[in-house]
Structures are given as structure tokens and as C-alpha cells.
Design a protein around this motif. Structure first.
Motif, PDB file in Angstrom:
ATOM      1  N   ASP A  52       0.824  -1.211   0.000  1.00 33.98           N
ATOM      2  CA  ASP A  52       0.000   0.000   0.000  1.00 33.98           C
ATOM      3  C   ASP A  52       0.854   1.254   0.000  1.00 33.98           C
ATOM      4  O   ASP A  52       0.457   2.280  -0.577  1.00 33.98           O
ATOM      5  CB  ASP A  52      -0.928  -0.002   1.219  1.00 33.98           C
ATOM      6  CG  ASP A  52      -1.994  -1.084   1.120  1.00 33.98           C
ATOM      7  OD1 ASP A  52      -2.327  -1.465  -0.016  1.00 33.98           O
ATOM      8  OD2 ASP A  52      -2.484  -1.535   2.173  1.00 33.98           O
ATOM      9  N   GLU A 133      -7.537  -3.926  -5.775  1.00 32.42           N
ATOM     10  CA  GLU A 133      -7.004  -5.025  -4.969  1.00 32.42           C
ATOM     11  C   GLU A 133      -6.608  -6.225  -5.822  1.00 32.42           C
ATOM     12  O   GLU A 133      -6.077  -7.198  -5.294  1.00 32.42           O
ATOM     13  CB  GLU A 133      -8.049  -5.478  -3.938  1.00 32.42           C
ATOM     14  CG  GLU A 133      -8.413  -4.404  -2.912  1.00 32.42           C
ATOM     15  CD  GLU A 133      -9.448  -4.901  -1.926  1.00 32.42           C
ATOM     16  OE1 GLU A 133      -9.927  -6.049  -2.110  1.00 32.42           O
ATOM     17  OE2 GLU A 133      -9.771  -4.151  -0.985  1.00 32.42           O
ATOM     18  N   LYS A 140      -2.195 -11.819  -5.713  1.00 28.91           N
ATOM     19  CA  LYS A 140      -2.170 -10.459  -5.221  1.00 28.91           C
ATOM     20  C   LYS A 140      -0.781  -9.848  -5.421  1.00 28.91           C
ATOM     21  O   LYS A 140       0.231 -10.541  -5.362  1.00 28.91           O
ATOM     22  CB  LYS A 140      -2.548 -10.401  -3.745  1.00 28.91           C
ATOM     23  CG  LYS A 140      -3.928 -10.972  -3.440  1.00 28.91           C
ATOM     24  CD  LYS A 140      -5.024 -10.215  -4.172  1.00 28.91           C
ATOM     25  CE  LYS A 140      -6.393 -10.771  -3.831  1.00 28.91           C
ATOM     26  NZ  LYS A 140      -7.478 -10.081  -4.568  1.00 28.91           N
ATOM     27  N   ARG A 145      -2.871  -5.311  -9.322  1.00 34.31           N
ATOM     28  CA  ARG A 145      -3.547  -4.025  -9.138  1.00 34.31           C
ATOM     29  C   ARG A 145      -3.416  -3.150 -10.380  1.00 34.31           C
ATOM     30  O   ARG A 145      -4.347  -2.439 -10.760  1.00 34.31           O
ATOM     31  CB  ARG A 145      -2.994  -3.320  -7.899  1.00 34.31           C
ATOM     32  CG  ARG A 145      -3.174  -4.112  -6.626  1.00 34.31           C
ATOM     33  CD  ARG A 145      -2.628  -3.417  -5.398  1.00 34.31           C
ATOM     34  NE  ARG A 145      -3.437  -2.289  -5.001  1.00 34.31           N
ATOM     35  CZ  ARG A 145      -3.375  -1.729  -3.787  1.00 34.31           C
ATOM     36  NH1 ARG A 145      -2.545  -2.224  -2.878  1.00 34.31           N
ATOM     37  NH2 ARG A 145      -4.130  -0.696  -3.490  1.00 34.31           N
TER      38      ARG A 145
END
Length: 492
Positions: A52, A133, A140, A145
Motif C-alpha cells: 500500500d 485489490e 495479489k 492491481r
């Protein structure tokens, strides 16, 4: 002849390199200033070393680029006006040869290109990238993203192109317009940016009059007001008594565990308000005589003069529009920078125009954040999320991109719009331009009248006993805080 051709090519090459260097230096300065501004308001809790954090950092860089483009759009018209006057005053000076019409036109074209890039690509990418996400079932990470972000951008682009296609087909249904519907670069993007410019002009029309009246309140909060028939020592003493009483009540609540936390929170807020009032009173007491009795009236007179001159210029422009059709704003593609002065009074009028342009931009930003529907976007020092920063950057970009068009439409300056800024379809519509000027003049006058008559209106309502009906909504934030503290005094 060959030597002359080589010399001309070398001159053109050096001229292009010089323009690129000047543009890069100007943009670098704007980027550094924008980065400092965003860093001041960005929430510090977002600075973490994880996935993030990388996404937030990339979004921050994109927001910094957008904010720097906004600053460049604000400086476009003032820089062009002052450059024209400098070239007229010093036409053969060796040290300002870099300042020419080619550079000015290049800056206008770059700002138009970057505005489109930020508005339709970078800011949507930053928002979708921040909220993404990854698709369900995929691994992931940053790549997932990014993939989701590009898919969302593609779908958004199709949606916008479809809306523009339908709108243009409904408005212009002739054969030439139908053929142009399939021209993406020459029709879609200019038409879309023309619509965005019109929306930005309407947003400025809504925010600027509010900001012009709100500026008096903002400057009144920043400056120290004159002390007329006031005993500051007595007021400070009363505030200190209130502060001590609240502190005693809070200490009593801490010892009694049956009190609810909401009551304590309410008392803490009241205590903060009282301390803020005490700090303001102490600042007024410590202020020098010239700051209280000279600086405040001068600033208020300057604001009043700037607002009055702006309304007067708009009124004159309305008369020009009714008398002469050539008063309509238009674009220019010729390199006429430095050939003739566009100000009847020379440099003095050019300086006044530049000051008014900056004043209108500041007023529009103040008015934007004063409107209730946009108050949630108000940035807070060290406590602003990236989503809010993206919203602020988009809003400021729309306002700043429409500022040159609004300044020329209202007659604040006679400098012709350059590049794509002068290609907007609605600029040649007499009724739209005239309505825009009339609305600005009327709404600004009404806001100022409402602002300066609010105190008299409140006293009349109090005298008639109607103040409890809450018929007047023009009280400022500072006054509402004062009434809240006075109400708390009675409870004590």
C-alpha cells in the motif's frame, strides 16, 4: 545558400533546445512547490513500507504532477501578459531573446496537453490504482492491481466516448457532424475538453462570487481587528475563568466513573474552543498599533477595491458585447506576442490585470471549499487521505484550466487565448458569453450585499425577537463558535 540554410537550421535547433530547457526549469520549480504542499497535508500514517505504501507513493507523484500542471495553468495568462509588455519595452535586449512568441505558444500547448493527460488518464489511474485489490482468483500484488486499474480505465474510456458520441449526435445531426463522429483525435478530444472547460467555467461561476464575499471573513480571521470600545484584559480574565471551570468539571468527571464518555468529549471540545478564543484575544493584545489600526483597514480596502474593479470590468464587458460583436473571446494562432500592447494604460493596466487574475483564482478556491457540498474535500495538515488529495487535485485542475477562459470571457483581460484554449466551441456563442457575464455580475453583487448587510439583518431580527427562529444563516464559523461558548457560560 547552403551555409545560410545550415545557419537557419542551427538557429532553429538552438531555439528549440532553449525552449525545452526553459519549460523544464519552470515545470521543475512548480513540481517541487507542489510536492512540498502535498507533503504538508498528506496523512503521515500512510508512510509504511508495504504494498500500500508503494501505491500511495505512486499516487502521490501523480497528484504532484497534476498540481504542478494546475499551477502552470494559473500562471499561463499572467506570464503571457507580462511577457508581451516586456518584449514591447525591450524589443532588442539580448538577455530576453529567449522570451518570444514561440515559447509562449509552446507553454499554452503543453498546458493544454498536460491538462487533458492529468484529467482523463493520470487522475483516474491514481484513484483506481489506490482502490484496486486485484481480480478475484488472481495472485495479489502490484501487477494485479495495475492490471485491474488498466481494465477500469479502458471501461471508463469506452463509457466516456459513448456518452460524447451520443451527446454530439443529438446536438449536431447534420452530415458533416456525423462524419466527424468517427474522428477520435480531431473531434472527440477537443469536444470533450470543451465540455470539461464549460463545466469548469460554470464551477468558477459558482465558486468565485462566494469566494469574493468569503475573502473578507478569511482575512478577518487571519489579521488582528482594531480594538474599538473593547476591554481585552477583562475578556481574557472571563475566558480564563471559564477555562478553569471546565477543567474542574473534567477533573470531577475523571473521578466519577458513571459519567459517559460523550459528555467528556463534549466538554473537551468546549475547552478547546475556549482556549482558541483565549489565544486569539492574547494575540490581539500583543499586536502592535499599526497592525491593528492600519494593516487591517488597508487589507479590507484592497479586497473591496479588487472586488469592485472586477465587477466594473465585467459590467463594461457586457456593454462591449452588446455594442460590438468583436468583443467575444477568441483564440489566436499567430505569433503576435510583443507586436502590440493589449492594455490601454500599458504596464500599469497589465499589472492590475495580473493581480485581478490571481485574486479571482484565490477567491474561487476559497469559495470552492466554502460550499457545503465540497467541504469534505478540505485538506487538513498531516491528516488528509490520498483519496481526498486526488479529489482536491482534480478540482483545482478544473478550476485552474478554466481560469484563462473565464478571465477572457469576463473581460478581465483582452489577451487572446492561445493554443487549444481558444478552440472551445462555446466561446463563439454570443448568448452563452453574455449570460455568463450577467450571472457573474449579478451573483457577485448579491453575495457582497448579503455579506455586508448580514450584521444589520441580525440586529433587526434580535430587536424583533425573531433571532430564535434561525432565519439568518449568514453567521460565520467564528461567530457560531462564540455563541456556542456563550451558551455554555449560562450552563455554568
Amino acid at each position: 545558400m547552403e551555409e545560410d540554410d545550415v545557419t537557419i537550421r542551427e538557429q532553429n535547433f538552438h531555439s528549440q533546445v532553449r525552449e525545452y530547457i526553459v519549460c523544464f526549469l519552470l515545470f521543475a520549480v512548480l513540481y517541487i512547490v507542489s510536492y512540498c504542499v502535498i507533503s504538508r497535508y498528506k496523512r503521515k500514517s500512510d508512510d509504511q513500507e508495504d504494498e500500500d505504501a508503494i501505491v500511495n507513493r505512486i499516487s502521490m507523484y501523480l497528484c504532484t504532477f497534476t498540481l504542478s500542471v494546475s499551477g502552470g495553468a494559473v500562471l499561463l495568462l499572467p506570464f503571457s501578459i507580462i511577457s508581451n509588455e516586456i518584449l514591447l519595452s525591450l524589443p532588442k535586449n539580448y538577455y530576453i531573446q529567449w522570451l518570444n512568441g514561440s515559447l509562449i505558444h509552446g507553454l499554452w500547448n503543453l498546458m493544454s496537453l498536460f491538462s487533458n493527460l492529468c484529467l482523463f488518464v493520470l487522475m483516474p489511474f491514481a484513484y483506481f490504482f489506490l482502490e484496486s485489490e486485484g481480480f478475484a482468483g488472481s495472485k495479489k500484488g502490484i501487477k494485479a492491481r495495475v492490471l485491474e486499474t488498466f481494465v477500469m480505465l479502458f471501461l471508463l474510456g469506452l463509457l466516456i466516448l459513448g456518452i460524447v458520441w451520443v451527446a454530439s449526435a443529438l446536438i449536431d445531426n447534420d452530415a458533416a457532424s456525423m462524419e466527424s463522429l468517427y474522428d477520435l483525435w480531431e473531434f472527440y478530444l477537443p469536444y470533450l475538453y470543451s465540455c470539461i472547460s464549460l463545466m469548469g467555467g460554470l464551477l468558477l461561476l459558482m465558486c468565485t462570487p462566494v469566494g469574493l464575499s468569503r475573502m473578507f471573513t478569511v482575512m478577518g480571521q487571519l489579521l488582528v481587528k482594531p480594538t474599538i470600545l473593547e476591554d481585552l484584559d477583562e475578556q481574557i480574565y472571563c475566558i480564563q475563568l471559564q477555562e478553569e471551570a471546565l477543567e474542574h468539571r473534567l477533573n470531577g468527571m475523571m473521578s466519577n466513573s458513571y459519567f459517559h464518555g460523550n459528555s467528556q468529549l463534549h466538554l473537551y471540545k468546549e475547552l478547546d474552543n475556549i482556549r482558541n478564543q483565549r489565544n486569539k484575544l492574547e494575540r490581539r493584545k500583543k499586536a502592535s498599533a499599526w497592525e491593528k489600526n492600519l494593516l487591517y483597514p488597508i487589507v479590507m480596502l484592497i479586497l473591496l477595491a479588487g472586488t469592485a474593479i472586477s465587477v466594473l470590468l465585467v459590467a463594461l464587458n457586457i456593454v462591449y458585447l452588446l455594442v460590438d460583436e468583436t468583443a467575444l473571446p477568441k483564440g489566436s494562432t499567430e505569433g503576435n506576442i510583443g507586436n502590440a500592447s493589449l492594455s490601454k494604460f500599458g504596464v500599469a493596466q497589465a499589472v492590475i490585470e495580473i493581480i485581478l487574475i490571481f485574486y479571482l483564482m484565490v477567491s474561487s478556491v476559497v469559495g470552492f471549499y466554502s460550499l457545503r457540498i465540497f467541504q469534505e474535500l478540505t485538506p487538513r495538515k498531516d491528516d488528509t487521505t490520498m483519496t481526498t488529495i486526488i479529489g482536491c487535485c482534480v478540482s483545482i485542475l478544473v478550476l485552474s484550466s478554466a481560469l484563462p477562459v473565464m478571465s477572457r470571457t469576463l473581460g478581465i483581460t483582452r489577451f487572446d487565448l492561445l493554443g487549444d484554449f481558444g478552440r472551445f466551441n462555446w466561446l463563439g456563442n454570443f448568448y452563452i458569453v453574455l449570460s455568463y457575464n450577467l450571472l457573474f455580475a449579478v451573483v457577485t453583487t448579491l453575495c457582497l450585499v448579503r455579506k455586508f448587510t448580514s450584521a444589520v439583518r441580525e440586529e433587526l431580527l434580535k430587536a424583533l425577537g425573531l433571532d430564535k427562529l434561525n432565519l439568518s444563516n449568514s453567521t460565520t464559523d467564528a461567530e457560531s463558535g462564540k455563541h456556542a461558548v456563550n451558551g455554555h457560560q449560562k450552563t455554568l
